[in-house]
Design an enzyme around this catalytic site. Structure first.
Site, PDB file in Angstrom:
ATOM      1  N   PRO A  26      25.793 -16.973 -94.938  1.00 41.11           N
ATOM      2  CA  PRO A  26      25.997 -15.633 -95.505  1.00 41.11           C
ATOM      3  C   PRO A  26      27.402 -15.458 -96.058  1.00 41.11           C
ATOM      4  O   PRO A  26      28.351 -16.035 -95.530  1.00 41.11           O
ATOM      5  CB  PRO A  26      25.769 -14.694 -94.311  1.00 41.11           C
ATOM      6  CG  PRO A  26      25.886 -15.533 -93.087  1.00 41.11           C
ATOM      7  CD  PRO A  26      25.604 -16.951 -93.481  1.00 41.11           C
ATOM      8  N   ASP A  27      27.528 -14.673 -97.144  1.00 39.80           N
ATOM      9  CA  ASP A  27      28.876 -14.352 -97.640  1.00 39.80           C
ATOM     10  C   ASP A  27      29.382 -13.141 -96.874  1.00 39.80           C
ATOM     11  O   ASP A  27      28.807 -12.732 -95.867  1.00 39.80           O
ATOM     12  CB  ASP A  27      28.861 -14.157 -99.166  1.00 39.80           C
ATOM     13  CG  ASP A  27      28.005 -12.982 -99.601  1.00 39.80           C
ATOM     14  OD1 ASP A  27      27.555 -12.202 -98.741  1.00 39.80           O
ATOM     15  OD2 ASP A  27      27.779 -12.835-100.823  1.00 39.80           O
ATOM     16  N   PHE A  28      30.467 -12.543 -97.338  1.00 35.60           N
ATOM     17  CA  PHE A  28      31.017 -11.382 -96.642  1.00 35.60           C
ATOM     18  C   PHE A  28      30.490 -10.075 -97.229  1.00 35.60           C
ATOM     19  O   PHE A  28      30.165  -9.154 -96.516  1.00 35.60           O
ATOM     20  CB  PHE A  28      32.546 -11.381 -96.758  1.00 35.60           C
ATOM     21  CG  PHE A  28      33.227 -12.286 -95.755  1.00 35.60           C
ATOM     22  CD1 PHE A  28      32.512 -12.942 -94.776  1.00 35.60           C
ATOM     23  CD2 PHE A  28      34.609 -12.451 -95.785  1.00 35.60           C
ATOM     24  CE1 PHE A  28      33.139 -13.766 -93.846  1.00 35.60           C
ATOM     25  CE2 PHE A  28      35.246 -13.266 -94.860  1.00 35.60           C
ATOM     26  CZ  PHE A  28      34.513 -13.928 -93.895  1.00 35.60           C
ATOM     27  N   ARG A  29      30.445  -9.991 -98.574  1.00 38.53           N
ATOM     28  CA  ARG A  29      30.261  -8.671 -99.180  1.00 38.53           C
ATOM     29  C   ARG A  29      28.896  -8.390 -99.787  1.00 38.53           C
ATOM     30  O   ARG A  29      28.672  -7.300-100.288  1.00 38.53           O
ATOM     31  CB  ARG A  29      31.365  -8.435-100.224  1.00 38.53           C
ATOM     32  CG  ARG A  29      32.715  -8.274 -99.554  1.00 38.53           C
ATOM     33  CD  ARG A  29      33.869  -8.140-100.499  1.00 38.53           C
ATOM     34  NE  ARG A  29      35.119  -8.093 -99.748  1.00 38.53           N
ATOM     35  CZ  ARG A  29      35.738  -9.160 -99.254  1.00 38.53           C
ATOM     36  NH1 ARG A  29      35.236 -10.370 -99.435  1.00 38.53           N
ATOM     37  NH2 ARG A  29      36.851  -9.033 -98.570  1.00 38.53           N
ATOM     38  N   GLN A  43      37.412 -20.858-102.072  1.00 37.79           N
ATOM     39  CA  GLN A  43      37.842 -19.986-100.977  1.00 37.79           C
ATOM     40  C   GLN A  43      37.011 -20.299 -99.734  1.00 37.79           C
ATOM     41  O   GLN A  43      37.237 -19.722 -98.682  1.00 37.79           O
ATOM     42  CB  GLN A  43      37.636 -18.515-101.374  1.00 37.79           C
ATOM     43  CG  GLN A  43      38.444 -18.109-102.601  1.00 37.79           C
ATOM     44  CD  GLN A  43      37.975 -16.776-103.172  1.00 37.79           C
ATOM     45  OE1 GLN A  43      38.384 -15.724-102.714  1.00 37.79           O
ATOM     46  NE2 GLN A  43      37.106 -16.826-104.172  1.00 37.79           N
ATOM     47  N   ASN A  44      36.028 -21.192 -99.877  1.00 32.53           N
ATOM     48  CA  ASN A  44      35.132 -21.479 -98.759  1.00 32.53           C
ATOM     49  C   ASN A  44      35.769 -22.437 -97.763  1.00 32.53           C
ATOM     50  O   ASN A  44      36.641 -23.235 -98.101  1.00 32.53           O
ATOM     51  CB  ASN A  44      33.815 -22.060 -99.267  1.00 32.53           C
ATOM     52  CG  ASN A  44      33.026 -21.031-100.046  1.00 32.53           C
ATOM     53  OD1 ASN A  44      33.371 -19.863-100.016  1.00 32.53           O
ATOM     54  ND2 ASN A  44      31.996 -21.469-100.746  1.00 32.53           N
ATOM     55  N   ASP A  93      33.625 -24.200 -95.579  1.00 30.73           N
ATOM     56  CA  ASP A  93      32.474 -24.880 -94.990  1.00 30.73           C
ATOM     57  C   ASP A  93      32.375 -26.375 -95.283  1.00 30.73           C
ATOM     58  O   ASP A  93      31.516 -27.063 -94.729  1.00 30.73           O
ATOM     59  CB  ASP A  93      31.174 -24.183 -95.423  1.00 30.73           C
ATOM     60  CG  ASP A  93      31.050 -24.058 -96.957  1.00 30.73           C
ATOM     61  OD1 ASP A  93      31.516 -24.954 -97.685  1.00 30.73           O
ATOM     62  OD2 ASP A  93      30.475 -23.053 -97.415  1.00 30.73           O
ATOM     63  N   HIS A 136      41.495 -21.569 -98.362  1.00 31.27           N
ATOM     64  CA  HIS A 136      41.446 -20.901 -97.062  1.00 31.27           C
ATOM     65  C   HIS A 136      41.190 -21.864 -95.908  1.00 31.27           C
ATOM     66  O   HIS A 136      40.799 -21.436 -94.830  1.00 31.27           O
ATOM     67  CB  HIS A 136      40.406 -19.776 -97.096  1.00 31.27           C
ATOM     68  CG  HIS A 136      40.790 -18.667 -98.034  1.00 31.27           C
ATOM     69  ND1 HIS A 136      39.904 -17.757 -98.549  1.00 31.27           N
ATOM     70  CD2 HIS A 136      42.003 -18.331 -98.559  1.00 31.27           C
ATOM     71  CE1 HIS A 136      40.549 -16.913 -99.347  1.00 31.27           C
ATOM     72  NE2 HIS A 136      41.810 -17.252 -99.380  1.00 31.27           N
ATOM     73  N   THR A 177      31.974 -15.365-106.240  1.00 29.68           N
ATOM     74  CA  THR A 177      33.094 -14.706-105.564  1.00 29.68           C
ATOM     75  C   THR A 177      33.212 -13.268-106.032  1.00 29.68           C
ATOM     76  O   THR A 177      33.026 -12.984-107.218  1.00 29.68           O
ATOM     77  CB  THR A 177      34.434 -15.468-105.795  1.00 29.68           C
ATOM     78  OG1 THR A 177      35.518 -14.656-105.305  1.00 29.68           O
ATOM     79  CG2 THR A 177      34.681 -15.824-107.251  1.00 29.68           C
TER      80      THR A 177
HETATM   81  P1  NAD Z   1      32.545 -12.348-100.935  1.00 27.27           P
HETATM   82  O1  NAD Z   1      31.588 -12.283 -99.796  1.00 27.27           O
HETATM   83  O2  NAD Z   1      33.585 -11.314-101.040  1.00 27.27           O
HETATM   84  O3  NAD Z   1      31.735 -12.307-102.297  1.00 27.27           O
HETATM   85  C1  NAD Z   1      30.656 -13.145-102.566  1.00 27.27           C
HETATM   86  C2  NAD Z   1      30.207 -12.874-103.984  1.00 27.27           C
HETATM   87  O4  NAD Z   1      29.262 -13.859-104.344  1.00 27.27           O
HETATM   88  C3  NAD Z   1      29.557 -11.505-104.192  1.00 27.27           C
HETATM   89  O5  NAD Z   1      30.068 -10.932-105.362  1.00 27.27           O
HETATM   90  C4  NAD Z   1      28.064 -11.843-104.333  1.00 27.27           C
HETATM   91  O6  NAD Z   1      27.395 -10.971-105.212  1.00 27.27           O
HETATM   92  C5  NAD Z   1      28.136 -13.216-104.918  1.00 27.27           C
HETATM   93  N1  NAD Z   1      27.003 -14.086-104.586  1.00 27.27           N
HETATM   94  C6  NAD Z   1      26.372 -14.232-103.403  1.00 27.27           C
HETATM   95  N2  NAD Z   1      25.441 -15.189-103.483  1.00 27.27           N
HETATM   96  C7  NAD Z   1      25.477 -15.652-104.750  1.00 27.27           C
HETATM   97  C8  NAD Z   1      24.752 -16.646-105.449  1.00 27.27           C
HETATM   98  N3  NAD Z   1      23.795 -17.369-104.863  1.00 27.27           N
HETATM   99  N4  NAD Z   1      25.058 -16.860-106.753  1.00 27.27           N
HETATM  100  C9  NAD Z   1      26.014 -16.130-107.382  1.00 27.27           C
HETATM  101  N5  NAD Z   1      26.727 -15.169-106.768  1.00 27.27           N
HETATM  102  C10 NAD Z   1      26.469 -14.956-105.459  1.00 27.27           C
HETATM  103  O7  NAD Z   1      33.173 -13.808-100.926  1.00 27.27           O
HETATM  104  P2  NAD Z   1      34.566 -14.331-101.513  1.00 27.27           P
HETATM  105  O8  NAD Z   1      34.877 -13.704-102.810  1.00 27.27           O
HETATM  106  O9  NAD Z   1      34.534 -15.809-101.368  1.00 27.27           O
HETATM  107  O10 NAD Z   1      35.687 -13.797-100.515  1.00 27.27           O
HETATM  108  C11 NAD Z   1      35.511 -13.659 -99.136  1.00 27.27           C
HETATM  109  C12 NAD Z   1      36.171 -14.644 -98.193  1.00 27.27           C
HETATM  110  O11 NAD Z   1      35.093 -15.094 -97.429  1.00 27.27           O
HETATM  111  C13 NAD Z   1      36.785 -15.894 -98.703  1.00 27.27           C
HETATM  112  O12 NAD Z   1      38.096 -15.857 -98.358  1.00 27.27           O
HETATM  113  C14 NAD Z   1      36.122 -17.033 -97.871  1.00 27.27           C
HETATM  114  O13 NAD Z   1      37.118 -17.764 -97.207  1.00 27.27           O
HETATM  115  C15 NAD Z   1      35.319 -16.349 -96.839  1.00 27.27           C
HETATM  116  N6  NAD Z   1      33.961 -16.844 -96.537  1.00 27.27           N
HETATM  117  C16 NAD Z   1      33.637 -18.159 -96.669  1.00 27.27           C
HETATM  118  C17 NAD Z   1      32.357 -18.589 -96.402  1.00 27.27           C
HETATM  119  C18 NAD Z   1      32.033 -20.048 -96.555  1.00 27.27           C
HETATM  120  O14 NAD Z   1      32.889 -20.902 -96.340  1.00 27.27           O
HETATM  121  N7  NAD Z   1      30.803 -20.383 -96.963  1.00 27.27           N
HETATM  122  C19 NAD Z   1      31.371 -17.679 -96.026  1.00 27.27           C
HETATM  123  C20 NAD Z   1      31.734 -16.315 -95.875  1.00 27.27           C
HETATM  124  C21 NAD Z   1      33.034 -15.923 -96.154  1.00 27.27           C
END
Ligand code: NAD
Length: 238
Positions: free
Chosen positions: A32-35, A102-103, A105, A120, A189
């Site tokens: 899962p992402d954050f937002r 920024q990931n 993983d 990160h 992002t």
């Molecule tokens: P975010 O959660 O803020 O934003 C994610 C964005 O990606 C959103 O705008 C969403 O609409 C879009 N999105 C989601 N799934 C998508 C897809 N399949 N295709 C296209 N767009 C998609 O994430 P962010 O901008 O990376 O910033 C948040 C912080 O979260 C980062 O600093 C990161 O380190 C951390 N994070 C990392 C992981 C990971 O390593 N996988 C997971 C969660 C959060």
């Protein structure tokens, strides 16, 4: 020409592509992402996630930090998806110079990408805060509660927490790649986490493609906006 065809053409014509991405790149791998609506920020906890994964919280309450971190941020079974694989392929073809992510993983490396700048940090690197000894993700996962080193010190993931600074060397390299890029692909992002999101300002070219599921504050800056899932889009094109 539709957006995907345009991007395909840019990719075909270029040998200096740079990719900059975030959590949305790994959602199609089940992380899962954050937002997003089903992202971590929309789930309910005792504390907001920004608080738990901050440096001061980690110091004050490592038990709660690790409970959240292990349950919600570690996905050892996740596999690279079509987006990770497409980017690795473009690098192998000599077209893509770097993935800036920024990931945390490790999925870009798992897909075969070599020049990966992890702004990160990574869940795969962990070290003792007392003696510096390194530990694997597996060591952290199998520890009960707060993982401890054989010397008694607390093990900390090499992940940039809120309130912590970014690694200057990684940041400098990212600026170098972006400022020299011919095509910049930004995807998955929300472009709201700084200083990472500000890196786009260093791009000087005229082929900035943004691939995202939702609108971002920088859509108007892009030369091409593709609304969709990044794995599907890059998987179709590459
Ligand atoms: P975010 O959660 O803020 O934003 C994610 C964005 O990606 C959103 O705008 C969403 O609409 C879009 N999105 C989601 N799934 C998508 C897809 N399949 N295709 C296209 N767009 C998609 O994430 P962010 O901008 O990376 O910033 C948040 C912080 O979260 C980062 O600093 C990161 O380190 C951390 N994070 C990392 C992981 C990971 O390593 N996988 C997971 C969660 C959060």
């Amino acid at each position: 020409m539709d957006g995907q065809m345009q991007l395909k053409q840019w990719i075909e014509d270029s040998e200096n592509i740079v990719f900059f991405g975030g959590a949305g790149v790994s959602t199609e791998s089940g992380i899962p992402d954050f937002r997003s609506q089903d992202g971590l920020y929309n789930q309910q906890y005792k504390y907001p996630p920004e608080t738990i994964i901050s440096h001061s919280f980690y110091l004050k309450n490592p038990e709660e930090f690790y409970r959240f971190y292990k349950n919600k941020m570690l996905f050892p079974e996740a596999k690279p998806n079509a987006a990770h694989l497409a980017l690795a392929k473009l690098e192998q073809q000599g077209k893509l110079k770097a993935v800036i992510t920024q990931n945390i993983d490790g999925l870009h490396q798992a897909a075969g990408s070599r020049e990966v700048l992890e702004l990160h940090g990574s869940v795969h690197r962990n070290y003792c805060t007392r003696c510096g000894k390194s530990y694997t993700l597996g060591d952290v996962m199998k520890a009960e509660g707060v993982p401890r080193c054989s010397c008694g010190g607390i093990i900390k993931p090499d992940v940039v927490l809120y309130e912590e600074g970014l690694d200057m060397e990684v940041l400098k390299k990212a600026v170098f790649y972006i400022s020299h890029a011919d095509v910049l692909i930004v995807g998955g992002t929300s472009l709201t986490v700084y200083p990472a999101a500000g890196l786009i300002d260093y791009y000087k070219g005229s082929r900035l493609a943004l691939i995202n599921k939702s609108v971002t504050p920088m859509d108007s800056r892009a030369d091409l906006v593709i609304s969709g899932k990044i794995g599907e889009v890059l998987g179709n094109i590459v």
